[in-house]
Design an enzyme around this catalytic site. Sequence first.
Site, PDB file in Angstrom:
ATOM      1  N   GLY A  34       0.840  -0.770  -0.295  1.00 15.00           N
ATOM      2  CA  GLY A  34      -0.177   0.163   0.257  1.00 15.00           C
ATOM      3  C   GLY A  34       1.131   1.370   0.243  1.00 15.00           C
ATOM      4  O   GLY A  34       1.050   2.134   0.297  1.00 15.00           O
ATOM      5  N   CYS A  35       1.982   1.477  -0.465  1.00 19.29           N
ATOM      6  CA  CYS A  35       3.169   2.370  -0.834  1.00 19.29           C
ATOM      7  C   CYS A  35       3.008   3.212  -2.008  1.00 19.29           C
ATOM      8  O   CYS A  35       2.164   2.333  -3.262  1.00 19.29           O
ATOM      9  CB  CYS A  35       4.083   2.011  -0.409  1.00 19.29           C
ATOM     10  SG  CYS A  35       5.345   2.844  -0.523  1.00 19.29           S
ATOM     11  N   GLY A  36       3.520   4.341  -1.783  1.00 20.20           N
ATOM     12  CA  GLY A  36       3.351   5.009  -3.102  1.00 20.20           C
ATOM     13  C   GLY A  36       4.501   4.341  -3.860  1.00 20.20           C
ATOM     14  O   GLY A  36       4.922   4.749  -5.292  1.00 20.20           O
ATOM     15  N   THR A  38       5.092   1.083  -4.362  1.00 22.28           N
ATOM     16  CA  THR A  38       4.408  -0.513  -5.096  1.00 22.28           C
ATOM     17  C   THR A  38       4.947  -0.427  -6.527  1.00 22.28           C
ATOM     18  O   THR A  38       5.030  -1.286  -6.764  1.00 22.28           O
ATOM     19  CB  THR A  38       2.888  -0.473  -4.117  1.00 22.28           C
ATOM     20  OG1 THR A  38       3.278  -0.348  -2.856  1.00 22.28           O
ATOM     21  CG2 THR A  38       2.496  -2.090  -4.542  1.00 22.28           C
TER      22      THR A  38
END
Length: 159
Positions: A34-36, A38
């Site tokens: 759920g990371c920028g 990803t």
Amino acid sequence: MGIYDYSVKARDGKDVSMKDYEGKVLLIVNTATGCGFTPQYKGLQNLYDKYKEKGFEILDFPCNQFMNQAPGSDEEIHTFCTGRFGITFPQFAKIDVNGKNEEPLFGYLKNQKKGSIGPRIKWNFTKFLVAKDGTVLKRFAPAETPEEIDEYIGKALEA
């Protein structure tokens, strides 16, 4: 101790010896779904497709330490990554990369190559490039994309 003296946990909980990867060039990454960053999974898979037949492995370690950006179970994370990005490289059990519960392999990697804030890992998608002989060659910051590190992998495979 060297990198091949460590064992890590597979998604199914079984121990995996790093000796299994001896003689290969490795890119060891702490990831989150759920990371920028990803979307880097796509670039990582492209690197894997390009170099896996030449002795290259990507070792993916999901980590939920940074703003809870990998909240699912190991299987949920794997299903997301294979379904959304088509990853085929090894994905291990979720770990901590900093603090009292850090995965010992990451403690070793961090001490071999420090980052901009010292040994501590600052965010998801920190990458460590390891030579065929187990030497930690380089540490890449999360913002450094797989495309930017392609040349380093190519050189490590030629060495």
